[in-house]
Design a protein around this motif. Sequence first.
Motif, short mmCIF file in Angstrom:
data_model
loop_
_atom_site.label_atom_id
_atom_site.label_comp_id
_atom_site.label_asym_id
_atom_site.label_seq_id
_atom_site.Cartn_x
_atom_site.Cartn_y
_atom_site.Cartn_z
N ASP A 88 -11.32 -47.98 -45.41
CA ASP A 88 -11.16 -46.91 -46.39
C ASP A 88 -12.06 -47.16 -47.58
N ALA A 89 -12.43 -46.09 -48.26
CA ALA A 89 -13.46 -46.15 -49.28
C ALA A 89 -12.97 -46.71 -50.61
N ASP A 90 -11.70 -47.08 -50.71
CA ASP A 90 -11.22 -47.69 -51.95
C ASP A 90 -10.64 -49.09 -51.71
N ASP A 91 -10.84 -49.63 -50.50
CA ASP A 91 -10.31 -50.94 -50.16
C ASP A 91 -11.43 -51.98 -50.05
N ILE A 92 -11.04 -53.22 -49.81
CA ILE A 92 -12.00 -54.32 -49.72
C ILE A 92 -11.70 -55.13 -48.46
N SER A 93 -12.69 -55.28 -47.60
CA SER A 93 -12.56 -56.17 -46.45
C SER A 93 -13.01 -57.56 -46.85
N LEU A 94 -12.19 -58.55 -46.56
CA LEU A 94 -12.58 -59.93 -46.86
C LEU A 94 -13.72 -60.35 -45.93
N PRO A 95 -14.55 -61.31 -46.35
CA PRO A 95 -15.82 -61.59 -45.65
C PRO A 95 -15.71 -61.93 -44.17
N ASP A 96 -14.59 -62.52 -43.75
CA ASP A 96 -14.47 -62.92 -42.34
C ASP A 96 -13.61 -61.95 -41.54
N ARG A 97 -13.32 -60.78 -42.09
CA ARG A 97 -12.46 -59.83 -41.40
C ARG A 97 -12.97 -59.47 -40.01
N LEU A 98 -14.19 -58.94 -39.92
CA LEU A 98 -14.71 -58.48 -38.63
C LEU A 98 -14.85 -59.63 -37.64
N GLU A 99 -15.27 -60.77 -38.12
CA GLU A 99 -15.44 -61.92 -37.24
C GLU A 99 -14.12 -62.34 -36.61
N LYS A 100 -13.07 -62.42 -37.41
CA LYS A 100 -11.77 -62.85 -36.88
C LYS A 100 -11.18 -61.82 -35.93
N GLN A 101 -11.34 -60.55 -36.24
CA GLN A 101 -10.78 -59.53 -35.36
C GLN A 101 -11.57 -59.43 -34.06
N TYR A 102 -12.88 -59.46 -34.15
CA TYR A 102 -13.70 -59.38 -32.94
C TYR A 102 -13.44 -60.59 -32.04
N THR A 103 -13.37 -61.77 -32.63
CA THR A 103 -13.13 -62.99 -31.85
C THR A 103 -11.80 -62.93 -31.13
N TYR A 104 -10.77 -62.44 -31.82
CA TYR A 104 -9.45 -62.33 -31.18
C TYR A 104 -9.49 -61.35 -30.01
N LEU A 105 -10.08 -60.19 -30.22
CA LEU A 105 -10.09 -59.18 -29.17
C LEU A 105 -10.95 -59.60 -27.97
N GLU A 106 -11.98 -60.35 -28.22
CA GLU A 106 -12.78 -60.88 -27.11
C GLU A 106 -11.96 -61.88 -26.30
N ALA A 107 -11.15 -62.67 -26.98
CA ALA A 107 -10.34 -63.69 -26.30
C ALA A 107 -9.08 -63.10 -25.67
N HIS A 108 -8.69 -61.90 -26.10
CA HIS A 108 -7.47 -61.25 -25.60
C HIS A 108 -7.81 -59.81 -25.19
N PRO A 109 -8.51 -59.64 -24.08
CA PRO A 109 -8.95 -58.29 -23.67
C PRO A 109 -7.80 -57.34 -23.36
N GLU A 110 -6.60 -57.89 -23.18
CA GLU A 110 -5.45 -57.03 -22.91
C GLU A 110 -4.97 -56.31 -24.17
N CYS A 111 -5.40 -56.77 -25.33
CA CYS A 111 -4.96 -56.18 -26.61
C CYS A 111 -5.78 -54.94 -26.93
N SER A 112 -5.09 -53.88 -27.35
CA SER A 112 -5.76 -52.61 -27.64
C SER A 112 -5.96 -52.38 -29.12
N LEU A 113 -4.98 -52.79 -29.92
CA LEU A 113 -5.06 -52.59 -31.37
C LEU A 113 -4.68 -53.89 -32.07
N LEU A 114 -5.52 -54.29 -33.02
CA LEU A 114 -5.30 -55.51 -33.76
C LEU A 114 -5.30 -55.20 -35.25
N SER A 115 -4.18 -55.45 -35.91
CA SER A 115 -4.10 -55.28 -37.36
C SER A 115 -4.04 -56.64 -38.02
#
Length: 338
Positions: A88-115
């Motif tokens: 969202d245009a008024d929030d802040i993603s912490l620097p490792d956000r995308l890395e941690k989420q992508y790494t988890y989803l790559e390791a857990h392909p059965e997961c569809s949504l990760l919050s």
Amino acid sequence: MPKVTVLMPVYNAEKYLREAIDSILNQSFTDFEFLIIDDGSTDSSLDIINSYTDDRIRLVINDQNMGIGATLNKGIELASSDLIARMDADDISLPDRLEKQYTYLEAHPECSLLSSNVEVISETGERLYLYQRDSKLFYFNLTFYCWIYHPSVMYKRRHVIDAGMYPSTFSEDYRLWSKLIRKYLIHNLDDILIKYRITNQSVSNSVLAEEYRATAIEQTKENLRYFVGENYTIPDDWLEAYRNHFDPLCNPPRVKDMASCINELDVITPHILKKDNINRDENSIKLAAKMKKEHLLKSFLKKIPTKDKVPLLIQTGNFNQLAKFLSSWSSNKLKDLF
């Protein structure tokens, strides 16, 4: 093709927009496209976006204001990657956000949504509180209200499309998650990866708050009908309590309804346990139901006069707690005599 599409709708977001954009461009994970869709902004939002030269930014401009649901659906259709990270245009993603989420989803392909867990901040960026929730409690609690902070999610595009994408109504995220979890696995990271900003323009603080509430309540009703049966109904005041809005039952105190509201979870929970679902875990559902009953009781007890506490504890079968309360109350009364 980028590994992730970061999807951010923008509408008159000039005040916080640069901070939001910078937080994505400065991610430790770099293989993404940043799909920004301007939904008819009339402030300087477009000028701010156009001031960036990073080639990962892909700007799309709506011909007219379409609203959040339609704009997000447009973004899903345009996304180059199957993995979409909301922003969202008024929030802040912490620097490792995308890395941690992508790494988890790559390791857990059965997961569809990760919050993820989030830090809720004020308009000026000061911490208001931390929103930290255990992932195993999500499935049960999503029946009643939206436990997931929308801009914290990364999800699979093809599964969201299969679930019907976003509706055009308010509470668009809750309505989508409610459909998605009926077919696909969800998970929440313990990490705090987002700073979520509460502003005067936030829906919960705006003139649209009542419409948002009504839409969310309707989704809760739909969820309960899905689990319990198509003719299942309970009073709206009970639904409000399940969504952590206790005043309707407490002002004035309606002890019988409070007790019935708490005890009704013993009716709802077995139906949730019986429903076949990829997210179903018997122990987690039972734990979440137990914790919700305890939270309801504790919240009611805080809000009602002393004279109403005893009947509420009796009607909900909390006799051990009743004994402790009476013992404490008697001790205090004796102290008052001396």
